[in-house]
Design a protein around this motif. Structure first.
Motif, PDB file in Angstrom:
ATOM      1  N   GLU A   1       8.058  26.414   5.779  1.00 21.44           N
ATOM      2  CA  GLU A   1       7.464  26.607   4.345  1.00 21.44           C
ATOM      3  C   GLU A   1       7.024  25.467   3.883  1.00 21.44           C
ATOM      4  N   TYR A   2       6.939  24.174   4.349  1.00 17.23           N
ATOM      5  CA  TYR A   2       6.578  23.112   3.572  1.00 17.23           C
ATOM      6  C   TYR A   2       5.179  22.991   3.803  1.00 17.23           C
ATOM      7  N   ILE A   3       4.444  22.043   2.928  1.00 17.40           N
ATOM      8  CA  ILE A   3       3.004  21.791   3.080  1.00 17.40           C
ATOM      9  C   ILE A   3       3.014  21.471   4.591  1.00 17.40           C
ATOM     10  N   ALA A   4       1.583  21.841   5.263  1.00 15.47           N
ATOM     11  CA  ALA A   4       1.336  21.516   6.520  1.00 15.47           C
ATOM     12  C   ALA A   4       0.607  20.045   6.321  1.00 15.47           C
ATOM     13  N   TYR A   5       1.364  19.009   6.321  1.00 16.01           N
ATOM     14  CA  TYR A   5       0.670  17.791   5.825  1.00 16.01           C
ATOM     15  C   TYR A   5      -0.136  17.240   7.214  1.00 16.01           C
ATOM     16  N   ASP A   6       0.609  17.355   8.304  1.00 17.84           N
ATOM     17  CA  ASP A   6      -0.052  16.857   9.414  1.00 17.84           C
ATOM     18  C   ASP A   6      -1.324  17.374   9.917  1.00 17.84           C
ATOM     19  N   ALA A   7      -1.317  19.194   9.622  1.00 14.13           N
ATOM     20  CA  ALA A   7      -2.377  19.654  10.172  1.00 14.13           C
ATOM     21  C   ALA A   7      -3.659  19.450   9.078  1.00 14.13           C
ATOM     22  N   LEU A   8      -3.421  19.419   7.963  1.00 16.45           N
ATOM     23  CA  LEU A   8      -4.365  19.091   6.874  1.00 16.45           C
ATOM     24  C   LEU A   8      -5.065  17.528   7.065  1.00 16.45           C
ATOM     25  N   LYS A   9      -4.021  16.649   7.593  1.00 16.71           N
ATOM     26  CA  LYS A   9      -4.715  15.281   7.741  1.00 16.71           C
ATOM     27  C   LYS A   9      -5.797  15.254   9.034  1.00 16.71           C
TER      28      LYS A   9
ATOM     29  N   LEU B   1     -15.117  23.221   1.796  1.00 15.77           N
ATOM     30  CA  LEU B   1     -14.206  23.486   3.138  1.00 15.77           C
ATOM     31  C   LEU B   1     -12.769  23.381   2.862  1.00 15.77           C
ATOM     32  N   PHE B   2     -12.459  22.448   2.145  1.00 17.35           N
ATOM     33  CA  PHE B   2     -11.005  21.898   2.157  1.00 17.35           C
ATOM     34  C   PHE B   2     -10.165  22.552   1.076  1.00 17.35           C
ATOM     35  N   ILE B   3     -10.726  22.865  -0.116  1.00 21.63           N
ATOM     36  CA  ILE B   3     -10.067  23.662  -0.979  1.00 21.63           C
ATOM     37  C   ILE B   3      -9.235  24.944  -0.506  1.00 21.63           C
ATOM     38  N   PRO B   4     -10.042  25.712   0.200  1.00 22.53           N
ATOM     39  CA  PRO B   4      -9.391  27.012   0.762  1.00 22.53           C
ATOM     40  C   PRO B   4      -8.033  26.650   1.516  1.00 22.53           C
ATOM     41  N   LEU B   5      -8.135  25.716   2.511  1.00 19.59           N
ATOM     42  CA  LEU B   5      -7.005  25.209   2.988  1.00 19.59           C
ATOM     43  C   LEU B   5      -5.722  24.694   2.332  1.00 19.59           C
ATOM     44  N   LEU B   6      -6.217  24.107   1.207  1.00 19.82           N
ATOM     45  CA  LEU B   6      -5.265  23.730   0.164  1.00 19.82           C
ATOM     46  C   LEU B   6      -4.692  24.971  -0.625  1.00 19.82           C
TER      47      LEU B   6
ATOM     48  N   LYS C   1       1.395  29.992   0.011  1.00 18.33           N
ATOM     49  CA  LYS C   1       2.576  30.008   0.945  1.00 18.33           C
ATOM     50  C   LYS C   1       3.870  29.455   0.316  1.00 18.33           C
ATOM     51  N   ILE C   2       3.657  28.195  -0.305  1.00 19.02           N
ATOM     52  CA  ILE C   2       4.749  27.675  -1.344  1.00 19.02           C
ATOM     53  C   ILE C   2       5.192  28.615  -2.566  1.00 19.02           C
ATOM     54  N   ILE C   3       4.223  29.170  -3.260  1.00 16.06           N
ATOM     55  CA  ILE C   3       4.563  29.871  -4.270  1.00 16.06           C
ATOM     56  C   ILE C   3       5.377  31.135  -3.793  1.00 16.06           C
TER      57      ILE C   3
ATOM     58  N   GLU D   1      -0.732  22.243 -10.818  1.00 12.78           N
ATOM     59  CA  GLU D   1       0.518  22.080 -11.786  1.00 12.78           C
ATOM     60  C   GLU D   1       0.518  23.302 -12.829  1.00 12.78           C
ATOM     61  N   VAL D   2      -0.372  24.230 -12.678  1.00 12.06           N
ATOM     62  CA  VAL D   2      -0.048  25.456 -13.395  1.00 12.06           C
ATOM     63  C   VAL D   2       0.380  26.588 -12.736  1.00 12.06           C
ATOM     64  N   SER D   3       1.003  26.331 -11.230  1.00  9.08           N
ATOM     65  CA  SER D   3       1.374  27.231 -10.501  1.00  9.08           C
ATOM     66  C   SER D   3       2.897  27.385 -10.863  1.00  9.08           C
ATOM     67  N   PRO D   4       3.490  28.557 -10.532  1.00  3.02           N
ATOM     68  CA  PRO D   4       4.955  28.702 -10.811  1.00  3.02           C
ATOM     69  C   PRO D   4       5.955  27.672 -10.393  1.00  3.02           C
ATOM     70  N   PRO D   5       5.981  27.041  -9.127  1.00  2.00           N
ATOM     71  CA  PRO D   5       6.817  26.095  -8.690  1.00  2.00           C
ATOM     72  C   PRO D   5       6.729  24.895  -9.359  1.00  2.00           C
ATOM     73  N   PHE D   6       5.630  24.457  -9.891  1.00  4.61           N
ATOM     74  CA  PHE D   6       5.254  23.120 -10.290  1.00  4.61           C
ATOM     75  C   PHE D   6       5.090  23.024 -11.931  1.00  4.61           C
TER      76      PHE D   6
END
Length: 857
Positions: A18-26, A67-72, A78-80, A289-294
């Motif tokens: 459930e965490y950000i897929a950091y390695d895949a994004l990199k 291309l990158f923003i949809p992945l973010l 997923k996190i929300i 920063e405007v999304s619920p968890p943050f």
């Protein structure tokens, strides 16, 4: 620690997906980088049409943003969703817990009338740990108020109804965690009392005040939270478990938000750096920063819930002491972290210390040794005995040592024994049958045990006096100079000064392959002067990775650039007195030692000319600008300088380094005040470690094996002089050089030094050859010892014709492309490394010789 490693370490294991897929994004960022340079078409998944399409490479950053923003966005969604689900369940648990507390207060101590002896195998551990500290009447079995409590897949306790007769027990692991502070004769009461009561005289006074307060409070009626009955103890214990588990679950949720925010910030920062975009501030402020968890409201809500749990713990467990409650909850939180992550911590820290962590991110700095090949297996009653080359060399060196000790080869007992030690160490050093620094440690041991050391009058010293003499010469001012160099290198690397300066210089190189190649060679050489020729190539190999990723397949520029960096780092090893151990050994042997200004007057022009000639050799050999398909020339991705401005710490480090180097350059002029360059070397050590620029761990990571290697070489050189072996060699060398001019000796000595330093360690070559050069120079008319020592030290760094010739070559030989194929082969080193070694040696023997004569050597 890399963020990917930090993420693995700090994440809740049950929530890993459930965490950000950091390695895949990199990895995707690197694909976007290639697309920007038009070397491949990037497949893009269209979620609406359920099809894949290829977008042509374009330079506009807005295309890569699209291309990158949809992945973010997908990761953020997923996190929300996960956060909202977890928050809902935890809030329900908290409400149930508060209701259970109210119900328990309403029932009070009357519910204890139904309290009866009960034996349950599942709660045997709780009985043993709690019953001993119950009431003074003695030990009795407790009532089990529930069954084993399960953990949900979300990593927190499932909800359970807690009332007067039903409470769910925790799993064995949770039981161990929550009861760890309650076991033995000390109960919860004593644990929080110890937390709130200070020690010493003040502690006694405070204890008396607490006792006085308790005496007044004893007249108040007991409640379920203050009574000392068995039933009250069990109730408080079970509520303590439940509050603690829920508190840990909320802190995990808060940590989940913080880690994911850091993940978004770091991955977008990497994206901006690689694609030259400016997405970070915009996406973080407008989306994340405007999304619920943050949002601040979400963070405040979690903190309010933690405060509610703190109030419950204060009332139910800590008898109204909020400070003790807060400390106990934090203690349980730390206990949970230690229990859950201790294994991961040990593994990751161990790998970092061994240099094994994230091997792909350190650009080949870690050389993984292959197991030694077995020549033959000999069966024995206890198993097979493997015969390897190293074992053969160990036996050979020992046999030669014993033979030379028993055969008179050199006149004089001490000289003959010293000759045996010299040959024994030479074989071990040349074959590396044992680690090099271990061989160096044999030197003082054998010099003392075999009584090789003599005084100025030729009288053999006793072992006690010989020990004092040997250890006094091993830690010389020259060794302190080496440690000072390590300190400067570590400070420059840790504060990122080296990377900032280097990227700013490389940004001026442009995109022409030939100029980029020359710029990297110059940077590698310069970096080797100050951060050693061990760290410099590793840093440069890290900086060229964006270039290598964007090169066309089978481009000749990749292997050419890697080899150029390695060769330039070897040349940089001769450029300053602290750039390599062989220079330190050469300075130690000089009498009197030359100053830094004299060294630079010779070494800098020699290094510059060598770099230019080797650069031209590589251009002719590789033709790196040519496109792999033979049509046109390639264009290199420009290096973008870092935007960060210098910090106060970086200015401080720069000031200390410049001051130290300036004092080294004028050391001879101020020796009446500082004594020796070794004393000046203490300045960066004191300045950096006293101001916390460097810490104890940095000191432990210094290359102490090189320090001990140099110390052993110095001791061996003094042993050769003290034993009389040098006098014997003096006669032989005088006969050999008789009739030769100084320059003829230089031309004879140069290829000998080059060949030896090509096949064995540069440092060991200097240990063996510098004493010989010194003695040869003393037998020439005019006493040119320092000149020949200087030439020998410089040429030792020029041995770079083989993959094993020095650390830069070893590191370059391990560099792989994305398919796991090596960039360089042995043919590359033979075809280019050998000519480069010859060129560098000729420059030293010609230009270097003339400059040495000009400065009076």
């Amino acid at each position: 620690m890399k963020f990917s490693s930090s993420l693995k370490f700090n994440a809740v294991s049950d929530w890993w997906d459930e965490y950000i897929a950091y390695d895949a994004l990199k990895k995707y960022i690197y694909q976007l980088e290639k697309q920007q340079h038009g070397h491949e078409q990037l497949p893009i998944y269209d979620a609406e049409s359920n099809e894949r399409s290829s977008l042509l490479g374009q330079q506009d950053a807005t295309h890569t943003d699209n291309l990158f923003i949809p992945l973010l966005d997908r990761e953020l969604k997923k996190i929300i969703l996960f956060y909202e689900h977890q928050e809902k369940e935890l809030m329900e648990d908290l409400e149930d817990l508060e209701k259970a507390v109210v119900e328990q207060e309403e029932l009070g101590l009357d519910a204890g009338d139904h309290y009866e002896d009960y034996d349950d195998d599942n709660d045997e551990e709780d009985d043993d740990s709690v019953s001993a500290s119950r009431s003074p009447e003695g030990r009795r079995q407790s009532l089990s108020l529930g069954r084993n409590r399960k953990l949900s897949s979300s990593g927190r306790p499932r909800r359970s109804q807690v009332g007067s007769s039903t409470l769910r027990d925790s799993s064995p692991r949770q039981r161990r965690q929550s009861l760890s502070s309650d076991e033995g004769h000390q109960d919860m009461e004593e644990s929080y009392a110890s937390l709130r009561t200070p020690k010493g005289t003040l502690g006694k006074l405070t204890s008396k005040l607490h006792n006085l307060k308790d005496s007044f409070a004893s007249s108040a009626p007991d409640t379920i939270w203050t009574a000392r009955s068995d039933y009250a103890y069990d109730t408080r214990l079970l509520f303590k478990r439940r509050i603690t588990n829920l508190y840990i679950a909320f802190t995990n949720l808060r940590s989940y938000v913080e880690i994911n925010y850091s993940g978004f910030r770091k991955i977008i920062k990497k994206y901006d750096k690689v694609t030259y975009s400016e997405l970070k501030d915009r996406y973080l402020h407008d989306v994340v920063e405007v999304s619920p968890p943050f949002t601040q409201a979400s963070k405040d809500k979690v903190n309010d819930n933690l405060n509610r749990l703190l109030e419950l713990y204060t009332k139910c467990v800590a008898r109204g002491d909020k400070t003790a409650a807060r400390q106990q909850l934090r203690l349980n939180q730390r206990e949970n972290i230690a229990w859950e992550r201790d294994t991961v911590w040990r593994q990751m820290i161990g790998r970092e210390r061994r240099g094994e962590g994230d091997t792909q991110d350190i650009a080949g700095a870690t050389l993984v040794p292959e197991p030694e090949a077995t020549i033959v297996d000999i069966p024995t009653p206890v198993g097979k005995f493997k015969i390897t080359k190293r074992k053969i060399f160990k036996v050979l060196s020992l046999a030669v040592f014993v033979l030379l000790l028993n055969v008179q080869v050199v006149q004089g007992q001490e000289a003959n024994r010293c000759f045996a030690i010299l040959m024994f160490c030479t074989i071990l050093w040349a074959t590396e049958a044992i680690p090099l620094f271990v061989t160096s440690m044999f030197v003082p041991l054998l010099l003392v045990v075999l009584r090789v050391i003599r005084d100025d009058e030729g009288v053999q010293l006793s072992p006690k006096d010989a020990t004092k003499y040997v250890f006094s010469i091993m830690f010389s001012p020259t060794i302190m100079l080496l440690i000072g160099g390590f300190t400067i290198s570590s400070a420059l690397s840790k504060t990122n000064i080296d990377r900032v300066l280097i990227t700013r210089v490389l940004s001026l190189a442009g995109t022409r392959p030939s100029m980029v190649l020359l710029a990297f060679m110059g940077v590698s050489c310069f970096a080797s002067m100050w951060i050693s020729n061990v760290a410099a190539p590793t840093l440069c190999f890290t900086l060229i990775r964006p270039i290598l990723r964007t090169l066309p397949p089978r481009s000749a520029f990749g292997p050419c650039l890697i080899l150029a960096i390695a060769l330039a780092a070897n040349i940089g090893g001769q450029s300053s007195p602290i750039s390599s151990p062989q220079n330190i050994i050469a300075l130690q042997a000089m009498d009197p030692p030359i100053g830094w200004a004299q060294w630079f007057a010779v070494a800098l022009p020699v290094s510059a000319i060598s770099i230019l000639l080797i650069w031209m050799l590589l251009l002719v050999s590789y033709r790196p600008a040519r496109s792999p398909d033979g049509e046109g020339e390639i264009e290199i991705k420009a290096i973008r300088p870092t935007k960060e401005s210098f910090t106060i710490k970086q200015y401080w480090v720069s000031f200390v380094c410049i001051t130290t180097i300036g004092l080294w350059c004028v050391a001879h002029e101020i020796e009446d005040y500082v004594g020796d360059m070794g004393v000046i070397a203490l300045i960066p050590v004191v300045a950096f470690f006293s101001t916390n620029v460097l810490k104890k761990d940095d000191f432990e990571h210094f290359m102490w094996t090189i320090v001990f290697l140099a110390m052993g070489g110095i001791a061996l050189g003094k042993g050769v002089m003290s034993s009389g072996l040098l006098e014997v060699m003096d006669v032989l060398i005088r006969d050999l050089v008789d009739g030769f001019s100084l320059y003829s000796v230089v031309l004879i000595l140069s290829p000998v030094v080059l060949i030896i330093s090509t096949f064995i360690s540069h440092t060991i070559a200097s240990v063996l050859l510098v004493p010989i050069a010194k003695e040869v120079g003393s037998n020439l008319p005019g006493d040119h010892r320092n000149l020949l020592i200087f030439i020998t030290g410089l040429i030792c760094s020029a041995g770079m014709g083989m993959p094993v010739s020095g650390f830069p070559n070893q590191t370059a030989a391990t560099q792989e492309d994305e398919m796991g194929e090596l960039y360089l082969s042995n043919v590359d080193f033979l075809k280019n490394g050998v000519p480069a070694s010859i060129i560098a040696t000729m420059v030293v023997a010609t230009v270097g010789f003339l400059l040495m004569k000009l400065i009076g050597l």
